[in-house]
Structures are given as C-alpha cells and as structure tokens.
Enzyme design. Sequence first.
Site, PDB file in Angstrom:
ATOM      1  N   HIS A 122      87.277  58.693 136.934  1.00  0.00           N
ATOM      2  CA  HIS A 122      87.124  60.124 137.272  1.00  0.00           C
ATOM      3  C   HIS A 122      87.534  60.423 138.712  1.00  0.00           C
ATOM      4  O   HIS A 122      87.702  61.566 139.086  1.00  0.00           O
ATOM      5  CB  HIS A 122      85.694  60.618 136.968  1.00  0.00           C
ATOM      6  N   ASP A 144      85.711  44.986 144.589  1.00  0.00           N
ATOM      7  CA  ASP A 144      85.790  46.239 145.362  1.00  0.00           C
ATOM      8  C   ASP A 144      86.560  45.922 146.633  1.00  0.00           C
ATOM      9  O   ASP A 144      87.119  44.817 146.780  1.00  0.00           O
ATOM     10  CB  ASP A 144      84.379  46.788 145.669  1.00  0.00           C
TER      11      ASP A 144
HETATM   12  C1  SAM Z   1      82.665  56.462 142.959  1.00  0.00           C
HETATM   13  S1  SAM Z   1      82.510  54.844 143.534  1.00  0.00           S
HETATM   14  C2  SAM Z   1      81.784  54.081 142.110  1.00  0.00           C
HETATM   15  C3  SAM Z   1      80.997  52.893 142.495  1.00  0.00           C
HETATM   16  C4  SAM Z   1      80.190  52.254 141.373  1.00  0.00           C
HETATM   17  N1  SAM Z   1      81.033  51.755 140.302  1.00  0.00           N
HETATM   18  C5  SAM Z   1      79.166  53.236 140.814  1.00  0.00           C
HETATM   19  O1  SAM Z   1      78.973  53.235 139.622  1.00  0.00           O
HETATM   20  O2  SAM Z   1      78.541  53.993 141.590  1.00  0.00           O
HETATM   21  C6  SAM Z   1      84.166  54.190 143.495  1.00  0.00           C
HETATM   22  C7  SAM Z   1      84.261  52.754 143.971  1.00  0.00           C
HETATM   23  O3  SAM Z   1      85.633  52.317 143.843  1.00  0.00           O
HETATM   24  C8  SAM Z   1      85.976  51.554 144.999  1.00  0.00           C
HETATM   25  N2  SAM Z   1      87.432  51.609 145.148  1.00  0.00           N
HETATM   26  C9  SAM Z   1      88.193  52.681 145.468  1.00  0.00           C
HETATM   27  N3  SAM Z   1      89.492  52.354 145.461  1.00  0.00           N
HETATM   28  C10 SAM Z   1      89.557  51.039 145.120  1.00  0.00           C
HETATM   29  C11 SAM Z   1      90.636  50.144 144.907  1.00  0.00           C
HETATM   30  N4  SAM Z   1      91.911  50.536 145.051  1.00  0.00           N
HETATM   31  N5  SAM Z   1      90.338  48.887 144.511  1.00  0.00           N
HETATM   32  C12 SAM Z   1      89.047  48.496 144.346  1.00  0.00           C
HETATM   33  N6  SAM Z   1      87.980  49.306 144.533  1.00  0.00           N
HETATM   34  C13 SAM Z   1      88.244  50.568 144.910  1.00  0.00           C
HETATM   35  C14 SAM Z   1      85.217  52.230 146.109  1.00  0.00           C
HETATM   36  O4  SAM Z   1      85.084  51.383 147.229  1.00  0.00           O
HETATM   37  C15 SAM Z   1      83.888  52.553 145.420  1.00  0.00           C
HETATM   38  O5  SAM Z   1      82.983  51.486 145.512  1.00  0.00           O
END
Ligand code: SAM
Length: 419
Positions: A321, A276
């Site tokens: 999503h 992340d």
């Molecule tokens: C909707 S949350 C989902 C978190 C977790 N997988 C869950 O099931 O609740 C999206 C996650 O993607 C991470 N994220 C967003 N853009 C990212 C990127 N470019 N690279 C890595 N992580 C990213 C965010 O920090 C966040 O933790």
Amino acid sequence: MTSLTELTSRMAAHAALLEQSLASRGLPLPSFEQHAGETFPDVSKDAAAREARVKLMDDSKLLLDLLLGPADLINRLCQSPFEVAAQSIIYKFKIYDLVPFGGSTTYTELAAKTGLPEYRIRTAIRQSALNRIFDEPAPNVVVHTAASAALVHNKAIQDWYGHFVEEVFPSAAKLAETMEKYPQSTEPNHCSFSTAFNTKDPIFKFFEDNPDRQARFFGAMAGVGKGEGFNLQHIVNGYDWANVGSGLVVDLGGSSGFVSIALAEAFPELKFVVQDYEHTVEGGKKALPAHLKSRIDFSAHNFFTPQPISAEVYFLRHICHDWAAHNAVKILKSLVPALKPTSRIILCELVIQPPRALNGSHERQQRAMEMTMWNMVNAQERSREEWEEVVRLTDDRLAILSINRPENSWDSLIEIGWK
Ligand SMILES: C[S@@+](CC[C@H](N)C(=O)[O-])C[C@H]1O[C@@H](n2cnc3c(N)ncnc32)[C@H](O)[C@@H]1O
C-alpha cells in the site's frame, strides 16, 4: 429525512444495552477522568454490546451533523486544522510532561516552563480541552484527562501523535499544491510529504537519514498494532500458520520484527527472517528477546532486488500500500524466482470497500488510510479488484487463493500462490 426523536430513541436503546453489558461485567462507565483507562471498557466478548457501541458512534455523528446543519457543518470542518495545530504546540513543548498526573498546574507555571506567553498556552490548552485532551476544572487550573495522560504513559500513543502532528499535519496542507504540480505522477517522492519537507527522497529513505524521526515512526507503527482493528492477534489467528509447520517465513519490510515476534510466540516451530533497511534490522536485532534469537534472524535487504532466501511464506504487512501499482508489482516480481511450488505470498492489507458497505467508524478508518497513503507516499489502498490487478501484472501464473478478514480486523490476509 431523519426524525430526531427516532434517532435518539434508537440511541437510548443502544446506550441501555451497552450499559447493561458494562454493569454485568463489573466494568466502569466510560470516562475521561484522568485515572480512567486509555480505552473504552472492554466489551469485545459481547457481540451485541460491541455492535451497540458502533451504532451509537455512527448515530451520534449523524445527530451532531443534523443539528449543525449544512452551513455550520462546513464551518466546523474548516476550523478543524486548528484542533491539530493546538496539539502541535502541546507536542512541541511536551506540555503533557509538565502537568503532574494526579495533581494540577497553572497556565502561569506552564508559561514559565515553556517560555511561551501565558495567553498562548491558555489558548492552546482550552482548544485542546474541547477534544478532552487536558481540562480546566477551575480558572487557571490545568489537569490531565485520561487522553492527555495516555500521552505521558503510553509511548506508542505518544509516537503516533507526534508523527501525525509533526509530519502528517504539515504534509496534508500541501496536498492540493502537490497535485497541481504532479497531477499524474506515481513517483513516491511526488507527494505532499516531500513538498512539506522539501526533500527529493521517498519517506522511508528520508527516515533512514533522520534516525530520530525514524525511531518515532517505528514506535508509531508498532503502536498501531495495539489498537483493536490492527491488533496483531488478528494475524496470529487469521491464517493457518500451524500448517506452515517448521517452515521459514520471510517478513519483508518487517521493521523491528514485531509481527514475526508475535507469530513466533504463538507458533514455536516457525522460523523467521525479518528484512528491512540496515539501521532498522540492526535495531530489531538488538531489541530481540533472547529466547527468540534462534528462530528470528534479521537481514538488510532492499525488496526491489531479487529475493535471496527460499521460504515457505513471504509476508508483507502494509508494504504494497506504500507503493503505486508499478512499484508494488516490482516488489512482488522480485519474489517470483524464489517461490517454490508450495510457497505463498501473504499480504496483510486493507481491502477497500465502497461507501456504506462498512459501519461508519470502519469506513472512516479506510478513508483515513487512503488519505495517508496519498499524502505520505503518493500511493494507495486497494479494492479487491485492484489487488487482483497487481497480482495479474506480477505474473499471470499467480493468483489470489484466499482473502480473509478476521472479525474486527481492519486488515485482510491476502494469500497469493501458483494457480
Ligand atoms: C509502513 S512500514 C510497515 C512496517 C511493518 N511491516 C508493519 O507492519 O508495520 C514499511 C516498511 O518498509 C520498509 N522499507 C521501505 N522501503 C524498503 C525497501 N526498499 N526495502 C526494504 N524495506 C523497505 C520501511 O523501512 C518500513 O519498515
């Protein structure tokens, strides 16, 4: 046309079945009394009772709508922003912390403690009480209900509520304005959240730069996993993880690692890397229980860049999503060079169904998720055909091998591998 007597007779039969199930399990009748539990008494092991409860919820909504009639239904719907506006006052002034659990307070005391005029506090709480968050059992006496007490005692519910009233609510008001400005855009920052918060950054970058909001968002996301539909046990039981043996699972966008933790507890052979943003993985690493340190690693990685780790499973829960199709494809494409012949990509996501294919509560949840992705990230939930299209655009050598929606789960596990 619906007969009101037929509808209410059906409801009476379902209510009787449900009450019998509660009684036979020694469970209490549902209540909002402040000492009652946070959730409906657990009838999850009784399929007929569970079904009766779902049918009662659908029928009671139908009954209310019929009794309102079309014009009053529109009127009530249009008043609904005020219901959330009242909650924004309760959250901003932490009113739930000012009402003693098991005791009572007054509007006069709440006014003194918040610095707000007494008549404003009274209006907010009386509005909220219509939704059973606080009660006024006697004039100028304010007490908790089980729902307002949950805001004190359950940090995940409090974070979820805070995220909604302070971030989702102001964003939703900007949706039409944003669509007028960017009708065809699929850019993540052309969404109503960006309009409301006057930022050019996509939401996750915005959170990365606002640690307090980010901590609350992660608390809210972890809390979502505790509700029945998003319970992490569905992930634990919904895929043949034992077959992965002692293989490595990369949990992309895995936040604080809570899904990897749940899987690691259930499958002692599996190993994990949670990827992340940097702040996020640092926080996850610090909070990781000591007994899992040898099996769960954290590393900062941008999932739009080539995947550096070779693994058996690349797991993405609620990631694609968040992104329009071209970006979801980019995320999956960045995994392709790392895939071994036996590797799998597993998406844990909704598979959107057409109207009335699901019961009313489940469909409402799907529509709310669709609206959330639209408002907060200018993205979308997807139907089976739309997921197939994302996989086809990623690489035509890949295919969806299986889709499993565990019973009572809102998410499906979408398994992708080489054809
Ligand atoms: C909707 S949350 C989902 C978190 C977790 N997988 C869950 O099931 O609740 C999206 C996650 O993607 C991470 N994220 C967003 N853009 C990212 C990127 N470019 N690279 C890595 N992580 C990213 C965010 O920090 C966040 O933790």
